[in-house]
Motif scaffolding. Structure first.
Motif, PDB file in Angstrom:
ATOM      1  N   GLU A   1      -0.191  15.206 -15.037  1.00 17.27           N
ATOM      2  CA  GLU A   1       0.939  15.951 -16.188  1.00 17.27           C
ATOM      3  C   GLU A   1       0.602  15.373 -17.228  1.00 17.27           C
ATOM      4  O   GLU A   1       0.699  16.023 -18.200  1.00 17.27           O
ATOM      5  N   LYS A   2       0.130  14.122 -17.162  1.00 14.43           N
ATOM      6  CA  LYS A   2      -0.130  13.262 -18.824  1.00 14.43           C
ATOM      7  C   LYS A   2      -0.867  14.004 -19.490  1.00 14.43           C
ATOM      8  O   LYS A   2      -1.056  13.997 -20.838  1.00 14.43           O
ATOM      9  N   ILE A   3      -1.958  14.784 -18.792  1.00 21.12           N
ATOM     10  CA  ILE A   3      -3.058  15.669 -19.410  1.00 21.12           C
ATOM     11  C   ILE A   3      -3.047  17.067 -19.341  1.00 21.12           C
ATOM     12  O   ILE A   3      -3.853  17.889 -19.659  1.00 21.12           O
ATOM     13  N   GLY A   4      -1.753  17.519 -18.971  1.00 22.74           N
ATOM     14  CA  GLY A   4      -1.554  19.088 -18.933  1.00 22.74           C
ATOM     15  C   GLY A   4      -2.088  19.704 -17.873  1.00 22.74           C
ATOM     16  O   GLY A   4      -2.058  21.021 -18.017  1.00 22.74           O
ATOM     17  N   LEU A   5      -2.351  18.938 -16.740  1.00 24.76           N
ATOM     18  CA  LEU A   5      -2.909  19.850 -15.616  1.00 24.76           C
ATOM     19  C   LEU A   5      -1.885  20.050 -14.615  1.00 24.76           C
ATOM     20  O   LEU A   5      -0.999  19.522 -14.210  1.00 24.76           O
ATOM     21  N   PRO A   6      -1.729  21.695 -14.389  1.00 24.32           N
ATOM     22  CA  PRO A   6      -0.526  21.989 -13.716  1.00 24.32           C
ATOM     23  C   PRO A   6      -0.915  21.476 -12.111  1.00 24.32           C
ATOM     24  O   PRO A   6      -1.983  21.464 -11.798  1.00 24.32           O
TER      25      PRO A   6
ATOM     26  N   MET B   1       0.773  -1.065   0.131  1.00 26.45           N
ATOM     27  CA  MET B   1       0.026   0.155   0.018  1.00 26.45           C
ATOM     28  C   MET B   1       0.782   1.310  -0.084  1.00 26.45           C
ATOM     29  O   MET B   1       1.805   1.322   0.605  1.00 26.45           O
ATOM     30  N   MET B   2       0.662   2.379  -0.720  1.00 23.42           N
ATOM     31  CA  MET B   2       1.279   3.326  -0.922  1.00 23.42           C
ATOM     32  C   MET B   2       0.881   4.407   0.225  1.00 23.42           C
ATOM     33  O   MET B   2      -0.141   4.458   0.706  1.00 23.42           O
ATOM     34  N   ASN B   3       1.822   5.328   0.783  1.00 22.66           N
ATOM     35  CA  ASN B   3       1.485   6.311   1.759  1.00 22.66           C
ATOM     36  C   ASN B   3       0.788   7.350   0.911  1.00 22.66           C
ATOM     37  O   ASN B   3       0.784   7.418  -0.256  1.00 22.66           O
ATOM     38  N   ILE B   4       0.221   8.326   1.637  1.00 21.19           N
ATOM     39  CA  ILE B   4      -0.209   9.505   1.076  1.00 21.19           C
ATOM     40  C   ILE B   4       0.612  10.397   0.228  1.00 21.19           C
ATOM     41  O   ILE B   4       0.187  10.826  -0.903  1.00 21.19           O
ATOM     42  N   ASN B   5       1.817  10.566   0.578  1.00 18.43           N
ATOM     43  CA  ASN B   5       2.744  11.457  -0.314  1.00 18.43           C
ATOM     44  C   ASN B   5       2.878  10.480  -1.621  1.00 18.43           C
ATOM     45  O   ASN B   5       3.202  11.114  -2.783  1.00 18.43           O
ATOM     46  N   GLU B   6       3.115   9.075  -1.711  1.00 13.29           N
ATOM     47  CA  GLU B   6       3.205   8.471  -2.843  1.00 13.29           C
ATOM     48  C   GLU B   6       1.852   8.387  -3.671  1.00 13.29           C
ATOM     49  O   GLU B   6       1.895   8.684  -5.082  1.00 13.29           O
ATOM     50  N   VAL B   7       0.642   8.724  -2.802  1.00 16.46           N
ATOM     51  CA  VAL B   7      -0.458   8.789  -3.777  1.00 16.46           C
ATOM     52  C   VAL B   7      -0.525  10.194  -4.457  1.00 16.46           C
ATOM     53  O   VAL B   7      -0.942  10.227  -5.723  1.00 16.46           O
ATOM     54  N   ARG B   8      -0.229  11.225  -3.803  1.00 16.04           N
ATOM     55  CA  ARG B   8      -0.192  12.432  -4.403  1.00 16.04           C
ATOM     56  C   ARG B   8       0.771  12.544  -5.623  1.00 16.04           C
ATOM     57  O   ARG B   8       0.696  13.096  -6.515  1.00 16.04           O
ATOM     58  N   LYS B   9       2.023  11.896  -5.251  1.00 13.51           N
ATOM     59  CA  LYS B   9       2.999  11.838  -6.616  1.00 13.51           C
ATOM     60  C   LYS B   9       2.347  11.183  -7.595  1.00 13.51           C
ATOM     61  O   LYS B   9       2.695  11.705  -8.823  1.00 13.51           O
ATOM     62  N   LEU B  10       1.496  10.065  -7.538  1.00 11.34           N
ATOM     63  CA  LEU B  10       0.996   9.412  -8.674  1.00 11.34           C
ATOM     64  C   LEU B  10      -0.078  10.282  -9.094  1.00 11.34           C
ATOM     65  O   LEU B  10      -0.191  10.365 -10.406  1.00 11.34           O
ATOM     66  N   ILE B  11      -0.775  10.874  -8.269  1.00 12.88           N
ATOM     67  CA  ILE B  11      -1.926  11.704  -8.993  1.00 12.88           C
ATOM     68  C   ILE B  11      -1.436  12.998  -9.932  1.00 12.88           C
ATOM     69  O   ILE B  11      -1.846  13.103 -10.916  1.00 12.88           O
ATOM     70  N   TYR B  12      -0.209  13.512  -9.513  1.00 11.30           N
ATOM     71  CA  TYR B  12       0.147  14.520 -10.070  1.00 11.30           C
ATOM     72  C   TYR B  12       0.950  14.041 -11.363  1.00 11.30           C
ATOM     73  O   TYR B  12       0.964  14.845 -12.539  1.00 11.30           O
ATOM     74  N   LYS B  13       1.480  13.052 -11.216  1.00 11.02           N
ATOM     75  CA  LYS B  13       1.909  12.238 -12.216  1.00 11.02           C
ATOM     76  C   LYS B  13       1.149  12.011 -13.506  1.00 11.02           C
ATOM     77  O   LYS B  13       1.210  12.488 -14.827  1.00 11.02           O
ATOM     78  N   HIS B  14      -0.089  11.509 -13.245  1.00 12.24           N
ATOM     79  CA  HIS B  14      -1.070  11.228 -14.149  1.00 12.24           C
ATOM     80  C   HIS B  14      -1.707  12.615 -14.743  1.00 12.24           C
ATOM     81  O   HIS B  14      -2.016  12.897 -15.985  1.00 12.24           O
TER      82      HIS B  14
ATOM     83  N   LEU C   1      -8.392  21.750  -9.551  1.00 14.27           N
ATOM     84  CA  LEU C   1      -9.216  20.245  -9.686  1.00 14.27           C
ATOM     85  C   LEU C   1      -8.697  19.106  -9.123  1.00 14.27           C
ATOM     86  O   LEU C   1      -9.220  18.143  -8.657  1.00 14.27           O
ATOM     87  N   TYR C   2      -7.398  19.336  -8.686  1.00 19.41           N
ATOM     88  CA  TYR C   2      -6.978  18.101  -7.682  1.00 19.41           C
ATOM     89  C   TYR C   2      -7.429  18.209  -6.090  1.00 19.41           C
ATOM     90  O   TYR C   2      -7.912  19.251  -5.677  1.00 19.41           O
ATOM     91  N   PRO C   3      -7.631  17.173  -5.718  1.00 19.01           N
ATOM     92  CA  PRO C   3      -8.192  16.963  -4.275  1.00 19.01           C
ATOM     93  C   PRO C   3      -7.091  17.485  -3.289  1.00 19.01           C
ATOM     94  O   PRO C   3      -5.886  17.800  -3.373  1.00 19.01           O
ATOM     95  N   VAL C   4      -7.529  17.848  -2.018  1.00 18.74           N
ATOM     96  CA  VAL C   4      -6.658  17.832  -0.898  1.00 18.74           C
ATOM     97  C   VAL C   4      -6.334  16.515  -0.603  1.00 18.74           C
ATOM     98  O   VAL C   4      -6.864  15.398  -0.563  1.00 18.74           O
ATOM     99  N   PHE C   5      -4.984  16.392   0.004  1.00 19.74           N
ATOM    100  CA  PHE C   5      -4.293  15.129   0.364  1.00 19.74           C
ATOM    101  C   PHE C   5      -4.352  15.395   1.822  1.00 19.74           C
ATOM    102  O   PHE C   5      -3.633  16.241   2.487  1.00 19.74           O
ATOM    103  N   SER C   6      -5.036  14.320   2.668  1.00 20.95           N
ATOM    104  CA  SER C   6      -5.039  14.536   4.030  1.00 20.95           C
ATOM    105  C   SER C   6      -4.185  13.358   4.794  1.00 20.95           C
ATOM    106  O   SER C   6      -4.535  12.263   4.561  1.00 20.95           O
TER     107      SER C   6
END
Length: 139
Positions: A16-21, A1-14, A26-31
């Motif tokens: 980035e693929k669609i040009g989202l800064p 299982m990933m930790n919250i920082n790994e989840v954040r990085k994965l979401i930002y990586k995805h 539009l990104y969620p908050v990570f708690s």
């Protein structure tokens, strides 16, 4: 299982693929504490489950939870790509075509950049909508 920082990085990586800064609203908050914010989306991990909660006006609208991160990522990016595709459709609207056609085409294109399975899943949802509400014929 990933930790919250790994989840954040994965979401930002995805994203980035669609040009989202990275600073997109539009990104969620990570708690890291499991606190859910009163408006918008929050992602957290609790009891070895990933959670994605969408709040509107202080009330829980949707709550996704799963052991599989993709069960959280799909609804997150389905919503994000819908927002992006809606803006795209509005800028490129054609009076000769049902607006959903361009919107969904763009959404599927964006989801396909993230994960072909997300695109396939969304296409199935669109197909089920079109059975009930087919594209309108425009003049």
């Amino acid at each position: 299982m990933m930790n919250i920082n790994e989840v954040r990085k994965l979401i930002y990586k995805h994203g980035e693929k669609i040009g989202l800064p990275y600073d997109s609203k539009l990104y969620p908050v990570f708690s890291s504490t499991g606190n859910v914010f009163s408006d918008g989306g929050t992602i957290y991990i609790s009891n070895n489950e990933y959670h994605y909660v969408i709040m509107e006006r202080g009330k829980e609208n949707k709550h996704y939870r799963s052991l599989d991160i993709n069960d959280i990522l799909y609804p997150l990016f389905e919503g994000i790509t819908f927002s992006l595709a809606s803006k795209y459709e509005l800028k490129n609207r054609s009076e000769k075509e049902d607006p959903r056609k361009l919107l969904w085409s763009k959404q599927l294109e964006l989801l396909g950049k993230i994960d072909p399975l997300f695109k396939e899943r969304c296409q199935k949802e669109i197909d089920s909508i079109l059975i009930i509400a087919p594209y309108k014929k425009c003049n």
